[in-house]
Design a protein around this motif. Structure first.
Motif, PDB file in Angstrom:
ATOM      1  N   GLN A 133      56.047 -22.500   5.090  1.00  0.00           N
ATOM      2  CA  GLN A 133      56.872 -21.297   4.752  1.00  0.00           C
ATOM      3  C   GLN A 133      56.786 -20.552   5.955  1.00  0.00           C
ATOM      4  N   ARG A 134      57.793 -19.600   6.276  1.00  0.00           N
ATOM      5  CA  ARG A 134      57.963 -18.714   7.502  1.00  0.00           C
ATOM      6  C   ARG A 134      57.714 -17.232   6.775  1.00  0.00           C
ATOM      7  N   PRO A 135      56.406 -16.589   6.904  1.00  0.00           N
ATOM      8  CA  PRO A 135      56.464 -15.232   6.636  1.00  0.00           C
ATOM      9  C   PRO A 135      57.034 -14.197   7.186  1.00  0.00           C
ATOM     10  N   THR A 136      57.824 -13.311   6.711  1.00  0.00           N
ATOM     11  CA  THR A 136      58.542 -12.137   7.345  1.00  0.00           C
ATOM     12  C   THR A 136      57.359 -11.070   7.412  1.00  0.00           C
ATOM     13  N   ASN A 137      56.631 -10.838   6.409  1.00  0.00           N
ATOM     14  CA  ASN A 137      55.563  -9.694   6.216  1.00  0.00           C
ATOM     15  C   ASN A 137      54.234 -10.137   6.589  1.00  0.00           C
ATOM     16  N   ASN A 138      53.408  -9.124   6.797  1.00  0.00           N
ATOM     17  CA  ASN A 138      51.877  -9.557   6.948  1.00  0.00           C
ATOM     18  C   ASN A 138      51.410  -9.975   5.467  1.00  0.00           C
ATOM     19  N   GLU A 143      39.547 -13.346   3.798  1.00  0.00           N
ATOM     20  CA  GLU A 143      38.713 -12.249   3.768  1.00  0.00           C
ATOM     21  C   GLU A 143      39.297 -11.117   3.622  1.00  0.00           C
ATOM     22  N   GLY A 144      40.611 -10.951   3.316  1.00  0.00           N
ATOM     23  CA  GLY A 144      41.047  -9.626   2.929  1.00  0.00           C
ATOM     24  C   GLY A 144      41.965  -9.106   4.072  1.00  0.00           C
ATOM     25  N   SER A 145      41.908  -9.359   5.423  1.00  0.00           N
ATOM     26  CA  SER A 145      42.548  -8.852   6.293  1.00  0.00           C
ATOM     27  C   SER A 145      43.859  -9.233   6.501  1.00  0.00           C
ATOM     28  N   LEU A 146      44.710  -8.321   6.891  1.00  0.00           N
ATOM     29  CA  LEU A 146      46.157  -8.687   6.984  1.00  0.00           C
ATOM     30  C   LEU A 146      46.471  -9.261   8.240  1.00  0.00           C
ATOM     31  N   VAL A 147      47.067 -10.503   8.146  1.00  0.00           N
ATOM     32  CA  VAL A 147      47.534 -11.297   9.259  1.00  0.00           C
ATOM     33  C   VAL A 147      48.970 -11.785   9.173  1.00  0.00           C
ATOM     34  N   LYS A 148      49.590 -12.284  10.203  1.00  0.00           N
ATOM     35  CA  LYS A 148      50.756 -12.919  10.040  1.00  0.00           C
ATOM     36  C   LYS A 148      50.839 -13.992  10.869  1.00  0.00           C
ATOM     37  N   PRO A 149      50.865 -15.135  10.335  1.00  0.00           N
ATOM     38  CA  PRO A 149      50.639 -16.320  11.130  1.00  0.00           C
ATOM     39  C   PRO A 149      52.110 -17.061  11.324  1.00  0.00           C
ATOM     40  N   PHE A 177      46.321 -26.981  -5.300  1.00  0.00           N
ATOM     41  CA  PHE A 177      47.268 -26.382  -4.406  1.00  0.00           C
ATOM     42  C   PHE A 177      46.327 -25.633  -3.355  1.00  0.00           C
ATOM     43  N   PHE A 178      46.851 -25.964  -2.087  1.00  0.00           N
ATOM     44  CA  PHE A 178      45.934 -25.262  -0.741  1.00  0.00           C
ATOM     45  C   PHE A 178      47.261 -24.254  -0.145  1.00  0.00           C
ATOM     46  N   THR A 179      46.427 -23.294   0.376  1.00  0.00           N
ATOM     47  CA  THR A 179      47.173 -22.344   1.252  1.00  0.00           C
ATOM     48  C   THR A 179      46.566 -21.896   2.188  1.00  0.00           C
ATOM     49  N   THR A 180      47.268 -21.837   3.464  1.00  0.00           N
ATOM     50  CA  THR A 180      46.621 -21.263   4.749  1.00  0.00           C
ATOM     51  C   THR A 180      47.529 -20.973   5.718  1.00  0.00           C
ATOM     52  N   GLY A 181      47.146 -20.362   7.008  1.00  0.00           N
ATOM     53  CA  GLY A 181      47.834 -20.209   8.032  1.00  0.00           C
ATOM     54  C   GLY A 181      47.978 -21.275   8.924  1.00  0.00           C
ATOM     55  N   VAL A 182      48.938 -21.571   9.740  1.00  0.00           N
ATOM     56  CA  VAL A 182      49.493 -22.285  10.709  1.00  0.00           C
ATOM     57  C   VAL A 182      50.176 -21.788  11.756  1.00  0.00           C
ATOM     58  N   TRP A 183      49.614 -22.224  12.972  1.00  0.00           N
ATOM     59  CA  TRP A 183      50.360 -21.756  14.406  1.00  0.00           C
ATOM     60  C   TRP A 183      50.912 -22.972  14.989  1.00  0.00           C
ATOM     61  N   ASP A 184      52.209 -23.333  14.972  1.00  0.00           N
ATOM     62  CA  ASP A 184      52.533 -24.703  15.354  1.00  0.00           C
ATOM     63  C   ASP A 184      53.730 -24.478  16.600  1.00  0.00           C
ATOM     64  N   ASP A 185      53.455 -23.279  17.258  1.00  0.00           N
ATOM     65  CA  ASP A 185      54.371 -23.306  18.576  1.00  0.00           C
ATOM     66  C   ASP A 185      53.596 -22.779  19.745  1.00  0.00           C
ATOM     67  N   PRO A 186      53.035 -23.938  20.303  1.00  0.00           N
ATOM     68  CA  PRO A 186      51.902 -23.655  21.383  1.00  0.00           C
ATOM     69  C   PRO A 186      52.552 -22.903  22.497  1.00  0.00           C
ATOM     70  N   LYS A 187      53.727 -22.932  22.916  1.00  0.00           N
ATOM     71  CA  LYS A 187      54.328 -21.976  23.950  1.00  0.00           C
ATOM     72  C   LYS A 187      54.346 -20.590  23.522  1.00  0.00           C
ATOM     73  N   SER A 188      54.671 -20.197  22.417  1.00  0.00           N
ATOM     74  CA  SER A 188      54.680 -18.769  21.858  1.00  0.00           C
ATOM     75  C   SER A 188      53.177 -18.315  21.962  1.00  0.00           C
ATOM     76  N   LYS A 249      48.163  -4.182  20.846  1.00  0.00           N
ATOM     77  CA  LYS A 249      47.107  -4.818  20.737  1.00  0.00           C
ATOM     78  C   LYS A 249      46.755  -5.494  19.242  1.00  0.00           C
ATOM     79  N   GLN A 250      46.674  -4.423  18.284  1.00  0.00           N
ATOM     80  CA  GLN A 250      46.385  -4.768  16.973  1.00  0.00           C
ATOM     81  C   GLN A 250      47.717  -5.936  16.385  1.00  0.00           C
ATOM     82  N   GLU A 251      48.870  -5.473  16.659  1.00  0.00           N
ATOM     83  CA  GLU A 251      49.912  -6.124  16.166  1.00  0.00           C
ATOM     84  C   GLU A 251      49.459  -7.579  16.915  1.00  0.00           C
TER      85      GLU A 251
END
Length: 306
Positions: A133-138, A143-149, A177-188, A249-251
């Motif tokens: 799924q492609r999230p549009t929000n953080n 760990e409870g930190s806000l991320v946007k994979p 059920f498993f849920t985690t972040g993924v980064w699948d655009d190496p060029k980006s 930087k934080q973004e």
């Protein structure tokens, strides 16, 4: 005060009618408005080791649904190897994603093994499904930190054998059920890393310039009013630039994978170091009010691609 009673048969009939209308509407939408299939992720055909860490997690309702569950603090660790195939799944799970974007998750290798008070035990997993799924929000990570994979990787496996270690138990035929972040655009990712280094260098320059300007202010021999005004304006400009660069930087840090992320050396796909495990808490379909999921534990991944 009197309360009206509703016939259970009527409720059942209404639920069935709602289901038929829901499925019919979905089918009509697929006929009238065919959706474009998104391009397959580079995650396809990659192999990973998944380690399940099952036990009590803060906020979990498992002990309330199953009294005594994991109250000793025991953990159950299970490993299994999976391949994210490109074969379309015939099963729909609302938590994972749309059926037309869900693919078969293949279990490979032998059964998982662990040692309990009864000796070595074997645990069998059967193939499931996966979707990105492609999230549009953080979103919040484990760990409870806000991320946007780049993507939210969701998948499921069925534990057909069940497993038990002390008071931590998975019942047979439980769907996990498993849920985690993924980064699948190496060029980006490469572009973000380059920009991140640039922002860090610019921040260093702003800090050095600010220190230099403040040093002039502390110079007691500097009695030029015009020069003092210019230095003040420079300080204000540096502060605004610092705030802008710091925000960027934080973004970028929220958008980037953690340093401990597991990376596939063949194509650069990265998966977050940890994710969450849940199971269904009742048999109510996920499209009806009242369905719930219970936190079962966490999991980690390791790339098996060479």
């Amino acid at each position: 005060m009197k309360y009206a009673c509703v016939n259970p048969s009527l409720l059942l009939s209404l639920s069935v009618m709602f289901y038929i209308l829901h499925e019919s509407e979905a089918a009509l939408l697929q006929v009238r408005m065919p959706s474009q299939q998104p391009s397959l992720s580079p995650l396809v055909n990659t192999k990973w080791k998944v380690r399940l860490d099952i036990g009590f997690q803060p906020g979990s309702w498992m002990p309330k649904r199953f009294p005594g569950w994991a109250e000793s603090g025991a953990r159950l660790l299970l490993d299994t190897d999976v391949i994210f195939s490109k074969e379309p799944s015939q099963i729909r799970e609302g938590l994972v994603g749309p059926k037309d974007q869900t693919y078969v998750l293949q279990v490979c290798g032998g059964p998982s093994r662990f040692v309990s008070e009864k000796g070595e035990q074997q645990v069998t997993f059967t193939s499931g499904g996966w979707c990105i799924q492609r999230p549009t929000n953080n979103i919040k990570n484990v760990e409870g930190s806000l991320v946007k994979p780049e993507g939210l990787l969701r998948f499921w496996l069925d534990c057909s054998s069940g497993a038990k270690r002390r008071d931590v138990e998975i019942l047979p035929s439980t769907r996990i059920f498993f849920t985690t972040g993924v980064w699948d655009d190496p060029k980006s990712l490469q572009a973000m890393e380059t920009e991140y280094e640039t922002v860090l260098n610019q921040l260093t320059t702003v800090v050095d310039n600010t220190r230099e300007t403040r040093g002039k202010e502390e110079d007691t021999n500097n009695n030029n009013v015009i020069e003092q005004v210019m230095d003040f304006r420079k300080l204000v400009g540096n502060a605004q630039e610092f705030d802008r660069l710091q925000a960027r930087k934080q973004e970028l840090e929220r958008l980037s994978p953690p340093r401990a992320a597991s990376k596939a050396p063949t194509n650069g796909v990265q998966i977050a170091p940890t994710g969450s495990l849940v199971i269904k808490g009742n048999k109510i379909p996920d499209w009806l009010p009242g369905s719930e999921y219970l936190i079962l534990g966490t999991f980690s991944t390791k790339s098996l691609n060479e």
